[in-house]
Design a protein around this motif. Structure first.
Motif, short mmCIF file in Angstrom:
data_model
loop_
_atom_site.label_atom_id
_atom_site.label_comp_id
_atom_site.label_asym_id
_atom_site.label_seq_id
_atom_site.Cartn_x
_atom_site.Cartn_y
_atom_site.Cartn_z
N GLY A 289 32.48 66.70 -36.96
CA GLY A 289 32.80 67.92 -36.25
C GLY A 289 34.10 67.80 -35.50
N PHE A 290 34.86 68.88 -35.51
CA PHE A 290 36.20 68.88 -34.91
C PHE A 290 36.12 68.80 -33.39
CE2 PHE A 290 40.16 71.37 -33.77
CZ PHE A 290 41.02 70.32 -34.06
N ALA B 176 42.89 71.28 -44.42
CA ALA B 176 42.90 72.48 -43.57
C ALA B 176 44.18 73.28 -43.70
CB ALA B 176 42.66 72.11 -42.11
N GLY B 177 44.96 73.03 -44.75
CA GLY B 177 46.15 73.81 -44.99
C GLY B 177 47.32 73.47 -44.11
N LEU B 178 47.25 72.38 -43.35
CA LEU B 178 48.37 71.98 -42.50
C LEU B 178 49.48 71.40 -43.36
CD1 LEU B 178 46.43 70.14 -39.64
CD2 LEU B 178 47.54 72.37 -39.49
N PRO B 179 50.72 71.54 -42.93
CA PRO B 179 51.80 70.89 -43.69
C PRO B 179 51.70 69.38 -43.55
CG PRO B 179 52.63 71.82 -41.65
CD PRO B 179 51.22 72.30 -41.78
N ALA B 180 52.29 68.66 -44.49
CA ALA B 180 52.33 67.21 -44.41
C ALA B 180 53.14 66.78 -43.19
CB ALA B 180 52.92 66.62 -45.68
N VAL C 59 45.00 68.32 -34.24
CA VAL C 59 45.23 67.25 -33.28
C VAL C 59 46.34 66.37 -33.83
CG1 VAL C 59 44.25 65.19 -32.18
CG2 VAL C 59 42.83 67.23 -32.46
N PHE C 60 47.27 65.96 -32.97
CA PHE C 60 48.27 65.00 -33.44
C PHE C 60 48.61 64.00 -32.35
CE2 PHE C 60 51.11 68.42 -31.85
CZ PHE C 60 52.02 67.69 -31.08
N GLY D 192 43.48 67.84 -39.07
CA GLY D 192 42.90 69.17 -38.93
C GLY D 192 41.39 69.08 -38.83
N PRO D 193 40.72 70.20 -38.69
CA PRO D 193 39.25 70.20 -38.54
C PRO D 193 38.52 69.48 -39.66
CG PRO D 193 40.15 72.33 -37.96
CD PRO D 193 41.29 71.55 -38.52
#
Length: 216
Positions: A137-138, A70-74, A183-184, A130-131
């Motif tokens: 489903g997210f 989903a393009g989130l950073p590591a 979500v983290f 990420g989603p």
């Protein structure tokens, strides 16, 4: 006698004329008029006629430490040891890249993790998803309250958050933060016998604000 030598000289010149004419066959101008000669000079050499091979550029994929789903950073690009030290008062080593699968309350998902350890003090893990990491489903999974206590808390910039503390010792607490994009979890575990100063819940919420600010 003088006039006879002149006649002989002229005669000699005339005698040499056929030989000069024969030698004249190699004249460059006459070669240029020869169709066979012209065609041979215009034919390209084999080395020029052979096209050079083109090499397609090699595509490279981003490394694990650059991006996640989903393009989130590591996860290890989101917080650094200095952020952990500011939150809890002890400086850990560099983050260790990891990952894992979660299954809670019938929800399954994958995470990109970064683990920190302050030897003899505590361990901290950031687990980011990420989603695309939720096959069904997210959603924002509810924390399991088996052998633990879960309560809702507020994290500025987040849609929802909850704090879970496990029963027993040593202390283990986990803050789950949910937004529309990710979500983290921030999971904090103290070493056996470590006496922590400060409020782990509020300190972890403060670190979560740093994570939310960096994820945007």
């Amino acid at each position: 006698m003088r006039s006879k030598r002149w006649i002989l000289s002229v005669t000699g010149v005339l005698a040499l004329s056929p030989l000069l004419a024969a030698c004249g066959d190699d004249d460059p101008e006459e070669q240029a008029d020869d169709p066979a000669t012209s065609a041979a000079s215009e034919e390209p050499s084999e080395s020029l006629a052979t096209p050079t091979e083109s090499v397609d550029p090699v595509e490279t994929s981003p490394t694990e430490s650059e991006t996640t789903a989903a393009g989130l950073p590591a996860a290890c690009d989101v917080i650094a040891p200095i952020d952990v030290a500011t939150a809890y008062g002890a400086t850990p080593g560099e983050g260790s890249i990891g990952g894992g699968g979660y299954s809670e309350n019938d929800v399954e998902w994958q995470t990109d993790n970064c683990d920190f350890e302050a030897e003899d003090f505590f361990e901290l893990e950031l687990a980011l998803a990420g989603p695309d990491d939720f096959p069904a489903g997210f959603t924002c999974p509810l924390q399991t309250d088996v052998a633990s206590t879960v309560k809702k808390v507020k994290v500025p910039g987040a849609d929802s958050a909850s704090w879970e503390v496990s029963d027993g010792q040593p202390f283990e607490g986990s803050l789950r933060v949910c937004t529309a994009d990710y979500v983290f979890d921030l999971t904090l575990e103290f070493e056996e016998g470590y006496q922590h100063e400060g409020d782990p819940q509020m300190q972890t919420i403060g670190l979560a604000q740093v994570v939310v600010g960096k994820l945007g």
